[in-house]
Write a protein that holds these residues in place. Structure first.
Motif, mmCIF file in Angstrom:
data_model
loop_
_atom_site.group_PDB
_atom_site.id
_atom_site.type_symbol
_atom_site.label_atom_id
_atom_site.label_comp_id
_atom_site.label_asym_id
_atom_site.label_seq_id
_atom_site.Cartn_x
_atom_site.Cartn_y
_atom_site.Cartn_z
ATOM 1 N N THR A 53 0.236 38.338 12.137
ATOM 2 C CA THR A 53 -0.022 37.090 12.156
ATOM 3 C C THR A 53 -0.536 36.825 13.773
ATOM 4 O O THR A 53 0.200 37.479 14.515
ATOM 5 C CB THR A 53 0.898 36.201 11.846
ATOM 6 N N TRP A 54 -1.609 36.149 14.115
ATOM 7 C CA TRP A 54 -1.954 35.868 15.417
ATOM 8 C C TRP A 54 -2.160 34.352 15.775
ATOM 9 O O TRP A 54 -3.118 33.427 15.015
ATOM 10 C CB TRP A 54 -3.336 36.386 15.619
ATOM 11 N N ASP A 55 -1.399 33.887 16.519
ATOM 12 C CA ASP A 55 -1.569 32.516 16.742
ATOM 13 C C ASP A 55 -2.220 32.591 18.120
ATOM 14 O O ASP A 55 -2.027 32.767 19.122
ATOM 15 C CB ASP A 55 -0.131 31.981 17.338
ATOM 16 N N VAL A 56 -3.852 32.368 18.115
ATOM 17 C CA VAL A 56 -4.734 32.399 18.873
ATOM 18 C C VAL A 56 -4.564 31.899 20.389
ATOM 19 O O VAL A 56 -4.660 32.614 21.066
ATOM 20 C CB VAL A 56 -6.189 32.023 18.419
ATOM 21 N N ASN A 57 -4.171 30.892 20.198
ATOM 22 C CA ASN A 57 -3.883 30.109 21.486
ATOM 23 C C ASN A 57 -2.389 29.905 21.906
ATOM 24 O O ASN A 57 -2.221 29.184 22.763
ATOM 25 C CB ASN A 57 -4.536 28.917 21.740
ATOM 26 N N ASN A 58 -1.471 30.524 20.982
ATOM 27 C CA ASN A 58 0.060 30.507 21.026
ATOM 28 C C ASN A 58 0.437 28.842 21.278
ATOM 29 O O ASN A 58 1.212 28.677 21.841
ATOM 30 C CB ASN A 58 0.325 30.934 22.222
ATOM 31 N N ASP A 59 -0.443 28.009 20.250
ATOM 32 C CA ASP A 59 -0.003 26.522 20.436
ATOM 33 C C ASP A 59 0.159 26.061 18.987
ATOM 34 O O ASP A 59 0.577 24.772 18.730
ATOM 35 C CB ASP A 59 -1.004 25.789 20.909
ATOM 36 N N GLY A 60 0.287 26.897 17.935
ATOM 37 C CA GLY A 60 0.611 26.618 16.498
ATOM 38 C C GLY A 60 -0.626 25.891 16.022
ATOM 39 O O GLY A 60 -0.599 25.520 14.773
ATOM 40 N N LYS A 61 -1.821 26.003 16.516
ATOM 41 C CA LYS A 61 -2.740 25.317 15.920
ATOM 42 C C LYS A 61 -3.844 26.048 15.107
ATOM 43 O O LYS A 61 -4.160 25.884 14.005
ATOM 44 C CB LYS A 61 -3.584 24.526 16.834
ATOM 45 N N THR A 62 -4.164 27.216 15.686
ATOM 46 C CA THR A 62 -5.138 28.130 14.911
ATOM 47 C C THR A 62 -4.504 29.451 14.797
ATOM 48 O O THR A 62 -4.016 30.360 15.794
ATOM 49 C CB THR A 62 -6.527 28.257 15.749
ATOM 50 N N LYS A 63 -4.297 29.730 13.644
ATOM 51 C CA LYS A 63 -3.437 30.891 13.368
ATOM 52 C C LYS A 63 -4.414 31.992 12.431
ATOM 53 O O LYS A 63 -5.242 31.439 11.405
ATOM 54 C CB LYS A 63 -2.240 30.778 12.270
ATOM 55 N N VAL A 64 -4.501 33.139 12.541
ATOM 56 C CA VAL A 64 -5.317 34.313 11.954
ATOM 57 C C VAL A 64 -4.074 35.298 11.393
ATOM 58 O O VAL A 64 -3.404 35.733 12.000
ATOM 59 C CB VAL A 64 -6.396 35.064 12.727
ATOM 60 N N SER A 65 -4.498 35.629 9.863
ATOM 61 C CA SER A 65 -3.497 36.516 9.387
ATOM 62 C C SER A 65 -4.174 37.572 8.404
ATOM 63 O O SER A 65 -5.418 37.509 8.095
ATOM 64 C CB SER A 65 -2.335 35.708 8.486
ATOM 65 N N GLY A 66 -3.683 38.729 8.279
ATOM 66 C CA GLY A 66 -4.074 39.853 7.454
ATOM 67 C C GLY A 66 -3.197 40.459 6.941
ATOM 68 O O GLY A 66 -2.071 40.681 7.748
ATOM 69 N N SER A 67 -3.394 41.133 5.820
ATOM 70 C CA SER A 67 -2.160 42.102 5.397
ATOM 71 C C SER A 67 -3.016 43.303 4.466
ATOM 72 O O SER A 67 -4.067 42.781 3.538
ATOM 73 C CB SER A 67 -1.230 41.554 4.497
ATOM 74 N N TRP A 68 -2.119 44.453 3.991
ATOM 75 C CA TRP A 68 -2.813 45.210 3.162
ATOM 76 C C TRP A 68 -1.265 46.044 2.803
ATOM 77 O O TRP A 68 -0.584 45.944 3.479
ATOM 78 C CB TRP A 68 -3.554 46.601 3.856
ATOM 79 N N ALA A 69 -1.226 45.935 1.272
ATOM 80 C CA ALA A 69 -0.176 46.456 0.656
ATOM 81 C C ALA A 69 -0.428 47.118 -0.507
ATOM 82 O O ALA A 69 -1.411 46.950 -1.205
ATOM 83 C CB ALA A 69 0.819 45.291 0.444
ATOM 84 N N ARG A 70 0.645 48.060 -1.142
ATOM 85 C CA ARG A 70 0.482 48.879 -2.288
ATOM 86 C C ARG A 70 1.531 48.380 -3.008
ATOM 87 O O ARG A 70 2.750 48.366 -2.601
ATOM 88 C CB ARG A 70 0.336 50.433 -2.089
ATOM 89 N N TYR A 71 1.250 48.221 -4.437
ATOM 90 C CA TYR A 71 2.285 47.960 -5.318
ATOM 91 C C TYR A 71 2.115 48.978 -6.496
ATOM 92 O O TYR A 71 1.012 49.224 -6.864
ATOM 93 C CB TYR A 71 2.318 46.464 -5.748
#
Length: 338
Positions: free
Chosen positions: A154-172
């Motif tokens: 998870t990446w809070d782009v400006n570290n102000d809680g307004k713009t967040k980018v997230s990504g994940s990879w998982a195996r089940y």
């Protein structure tokens, strides 16, 4: 329209001209229950910018099914007209199948930079399926059978809680359904007989309704071919890989808009299939189905329920492609804080 109790009222005039079922089952009893025993434990260790969580679990599921009729012979008669009738025998004698799952996991949530977190870890889960007679259907308890790595950020782009980018990879790895286990490694009988006018007489408003006077024209056994199915060599549990990415932005108006993409790939699906020779006839005289991961080649050994128990068959070209499933989705979200 069902008349389960012999000596019932016979045909309902409201249903004149329609097929209906009469007699045979008597009192129909169905008992279905699932007893689950479960233990879980987890610990979290905080060290600087790391939050490490680890633990494990145990789950045992005993699934019981009984479906029985008290009527003589247990048959249900479906009268189509004066010249055609189906007699169906469908019962499940009391049986319990057991599934056991054991799991271990470890995960680290690391704030690598202000506003940027990495979440990574792995889960291992083994599973075992046992039939009603205690015979083990299969067991997936090797490390390679159930290792499920996961990675995300998870990446809070400006570290102000307004713009967040997230990504994940998982195996089940999927759980095998116990309903399939009870149908094939339980105690099911399912037979359908078809009679013409020479094989039965039907007299409404009598205790028996139907009298069998001849042999059935055809008899279809829906249960023997799926009784204690052989397990293909090298069978694997269905594996699902998942990739998710997204971005969310909160505006000064209080609205938060998000765009998310999700991709799933399922492989090694488990199916029950009757494998046929090039001439269209089955390899096994009982026409037994096998549990396998559909693919171009397969090897299996017949179980004790087969007339050729212990015989091993190898088919280099089944004509089946590898079974796979793909799921792709884009989601647009909008939320308003009030």
């Amino acid at each position: 329209f069902y008349w389960y109790a012999p000596g019932g009222p016979g045909a309902n005039p409201a249903y004149n001209g329609n097929p209906y079922n009469a007699g045979g089952f008597g009192v129909w009893t169905q008992d279905e229950k699932d007893k689950t025993t479960q233990f879980n434990a987890a610990l979290t260790w905080i060290a600087g910018n790391h939050a490490v969580k680890f633990g494990g679990g145990y789950l045992k599921s005993d699934y019981t099914l009984a479906q029985q009729g008290s009527g003589a012979g247990g048959f249900q008669y479906q009268i189509n007209d004066a010249t055609s009738m189906n007699a169906i025998l469908f019962i499940n004698l009391p049986a319990t199948v057991t599934a056991t799952y054991t799991s271990l996991f470890a995960q680290d949530n690391w704030e690598a930079l202000p506003g940027f977190r990495l979440i990574y870890g792995a889960r291992w889960e083994g599973q075992t399926q046992d039939g009603y007679n205690g015979v083990q259907i299969f067991s997936f308890n090797k490390l390679s059978d159930g290792l499920q790595p996961r990675f995300g950020f998870t990446w809070d782009v400006n570290n102000d809680g307004k713009t967040k980018v997230s990504g994940s990879w998982a195996r089940y790895f999927e759980h095998f359904p116990q309903r399939a286990a009870i149908r094939t490694w339980g105690r099911e009988t399912y037979i359908s007989e078809n009679y013409d006018a020479t094989g039965f007489t039907y007299t409404p408003n009598t205790p028996t309704h139907v009298t069998i006077t001849g042999a059935p024209v055809t008899t279809t056994d829906f249960s023997t071919a799926f009784n204690q199915d052989p397990i293909a060599q090298g069978i694997k549990m269905p594996q699902r890989d998942e990739i998710a990415i997204g971005v969310d932005h909160t505006f000064a108006s209080g609205w938060t808009l998000g765009l998310h993409a999700l991709y799933r790939h399922l492989k090694d699906a488990i199916e029950d299939s009757v494998i046929l020779k090039p001439d269209g006839t089955p390899y096994n005289a009982d026409q037994h189905a096998i549990w396998w991961n559909p693919c171009s080649s397969v090897t299996w050994t017949q179980t004790s329920a087969s007339s050729d128990a212990g015989t091993t068959y190898s088919v280099p070209n089944t004509g089946f492609p590898a079974a796979r499933n793909y799921y792709r989705a884009f989601t647009l979200t909008a939320d308003k804080r009030t």
